[in-house]
Design a protein around this motif. Structure first.
Motif, PDB file in Angstrom:
ATOM      1  N   HIS A 192       0.828  -1.120   0.091  1.00  0.00           N
ATOM      2  CA  HIS A 192      -0.035  -0.046  -0.018  1.00  0.00           C
ATOM      3  C   HIS A 192       1.191   1.228  -0.035  1.00  0.00           C
ATOM      4  O   HIS A 192       2.236   1.143   0.098  1.00  0.00           O
ATOM      5  N   GLY A 193       0.257   2.514  -0.174  1.00  0.00           N
ATOM      6  CA  GLY A 193       0.919   3.586   0.161  1.00  0.00           C
ATOM      7  C   GLY A 193       1.190   4.536  -1.185  1.00  0.00           C
ATOM      8  O   GLY A 193       1.741   5.611  -0.872  1.00  0.00           O
ATOM      9  N   ALA A 194       0.523   4.101  -2.324  1.00  0.00           N
ATOM     10  CA  ALA A 194       0.906   4.799  -3.369  1.00  0.00           C
ATOM     11  C   ALA A 194      -0.574   5.122  -4.290  1.00  0.00           C
ATOM     12  O   ALA A 194      -1.384   4.281  -4.074  1.00  0.00           O
ATOM     13  N   GLY A 195      -0.877   6.275  -4.822  1.00  0.00           N
ATOM     14  CA  GLY A 195      -2.046   6.473  -5.374  1.00  0.00           C
ATOM     15  C   GLY A 195      -3.250   6.544  -4.661  1.00  0.00           C
ATOM     16  O   GLY A 195      -3.526   7.060  -3.770  1.00  0.00           O
ATOM     17  N   ALA A 203       0.605  -1.396   5.741  1.00  0.00           N
ATOM     18  CA  ALA A 203       1.791  -1.309   4.795  1.00  0.00           C
ATOM     19  C   ALA A 203       1.633  -2.095   3.519  1.00  0.00           C
ATOM     20  O   ALA A 203       2.038  -1.845   2.388  1.00  0.00           O
ATOM     21  N   PHE A 204       1.062  -3.355   3.787  1.00  0.00           N
ATOM     22  CA  PHE A 204       0.947  -4.542   2.558  1.00  0.00           C
ATOM     23  C   PHE A 204      -0.584  -4.885   2.709  1.00  0.00           C
ATOM     24  O   PHE A 204      -1.061  -5.024   3.631  1.00  0.00           O
ATOM     25  N   GLU A 205      -0.934  -5.378   1.526  1.00  0.00           N
ATOM     26  CA  GLU A 205      -2.088  -6.053   1.289  1.00  0.00           C
ATOM     27  C   GLU A 205      -1.860  -7.418   0.887  1.00  0.00           C
ATOM     28  O   GLU A 205      -0.867  -7.981   0.139  1.00  0.00           O
ATOM     29  N   VAL A 206      -2.424  -8.688   1.658  1.00  0.00           N
ATOM     30  CA  VAL A 206      -2.100 -10.083   1.440  1.00  0.00           C
ATOM     31  C   VAL A 206      -3.308 -10.814   1.209  1.00  0.00           C
ATOM     32  O   VAL A 206      -4.365 -10.665   1.729  1.00  0.00           O
ATOM     33  N   ARG A 207      -3.020 -11.783   0.314  1.00  0.00           N
ATOM     34  CA  ARG A 207      -4.086 -12.724  -0.024  1.00  0.00           C
ATOM     35  C   ARG A 207      -3.555 -14.101  -0.016  1.00  0.00           C
ATOM     36  O   ARG A 207      -2.442 -14.086  -0.463  1.00  0.00           O
ATOM     37  N   ALA A 208      -4.195 -15.221   0.329  1.00  0.00           N
ATOM     38  CA  ALA A 208      -3.800 -16.509   0.552  1.00  0.00           C
ATOM     39  C   ALA A 208      -4.566 -17.446  -0.202  1.00  0.00           C
ATOM     40  O   ALA A 208      -5.952 -17.459   0.011  1.00  0.00           O
TER      41      ALA A 208
END
Length: 280
Positions: A192-195, A203-208
């Motif tokens: 994350h963090g742009a646009g 800070a991050f997006e996670v998928r499993a």
């Protein structure tokens, strides 16, 4: 036989927004077939059974089952089981640390304010993925191979491999080709963090993605643990960060990662939903 039962929501402070877990207390005498049948019946990603420890260094022992079988370790069952054990009156030998025994060995769990956090177990397999596997993953995710910024084995028991994409938006847009995943257990992460994501709380997006069963896990402690070991160790993430997971499933999981020396702590809230008895 009537046994105490909890159902909790893990990695969220708001009920129904995280990853649910069923916990059976006092599971002595329940055979494997019954554990497996109950896990299939709850139909949750994991159901755990609490037992007296067989290792003198542990406070309790947990067995972790999915509808498809037993796991040596999993993250949200670790936090949820620890919360349930404490809520049922469990008293750790060390007031500052609970020690859980599971198939990967002893796992330390500590309080971080209102949250619990477990010490990430060591990786069983690491290193980059081979070219053929990257090709399979790109096809399964319906992306170009050049969209994979980094890749790594991040297996701490369940068998995870992982790829890093350039942005959280790319991660959230994925619509996997489930048959193409085969038997892979795949983690996908993007910053994350742009646009449109500027100022996001994570800070991050996670998928499993779990190929067998065509299943997406809402919030995954084991995967986030090993992702943090990889990302922090490789200088791709700061020593402390928050990961969001479950957004694509209308959940709002938050996993709090913190590296302290050689240990990565994986923290999250646990919210009780059901407290009762189960006949097993």
């Amino acid at each position: 036989m009537s046994r105490r039962f909890h159902q909790v929501d893990v990695f969220t402070a708001v009920p129904l927004r995280g990853n649910p877990l069923a916990v059976v207390h006092g599971a002595d005498g329940i055979d494997d077939a019954t554990m497996a049948a109950f896990a299939r019946w709850t139909n949750l990603s994991e159901t755990t059974f609490l037992l007296p420890p067989t290792d003198p260094g542990a406070d309790y022992r947990v067995r972790i089952w999915t509808p498809g079988g037993e796991l040596p370790f999993a993250g949200h069952p670790t936090l949820g089981s620890c919360w349930a054990w404490l809520a049922a009156g469990g008293v750790p030998r060390d007031a500052g640390m609970v020690v859980q025994q599971c198939e990967v060995g002893l796992v330390r769990v500590r309080r971080q304010g209102t949250r619990l956090a477990f010490a990430a177990p060591p990786l069983r397999r690491s290193g980059p993925l081979d070219a053929a596997l990257c090709t399979q993953i790109a096809a399964a995710l319906r992306i170009a191979e050049t969209d994979i910024v980094q890749h790594q084995w991040v297996d701490n028991g369940p068998g995870w491999c992982a790829v890093l994409l350039a942005s959280a938006e790319q991660v959230l847009a994925l619509q996997p080709d489930w048959p193409a995943l085969g038997s892979l257990k795949l983690g996908v992460v993007g910053p994350h963090g742009a646009g449109s994501n500027a100022g996001h709380d994570a800070a991050f997006e996670v998928r499993a993605f779990i190929g067998n069963g065509a299943y997406e896990d809402p919030v995954t402690g084991s995967l986030n643990a090993s992702l943090a070991q990889w990302l922090i160790g490789a200088g791709l993430a700061p020593a402390g960060y928050v990961a969001a997971q479950g957004t694509a499933m209308r959940r709002a999981g938050r996993v709090h990662l913190q590296a302290e020396g050689d240990t990565v702590w994986v923290g999250g809230d646990v919210t009780p939903c059901i407290d009762g008895q189960v006949a097993l």
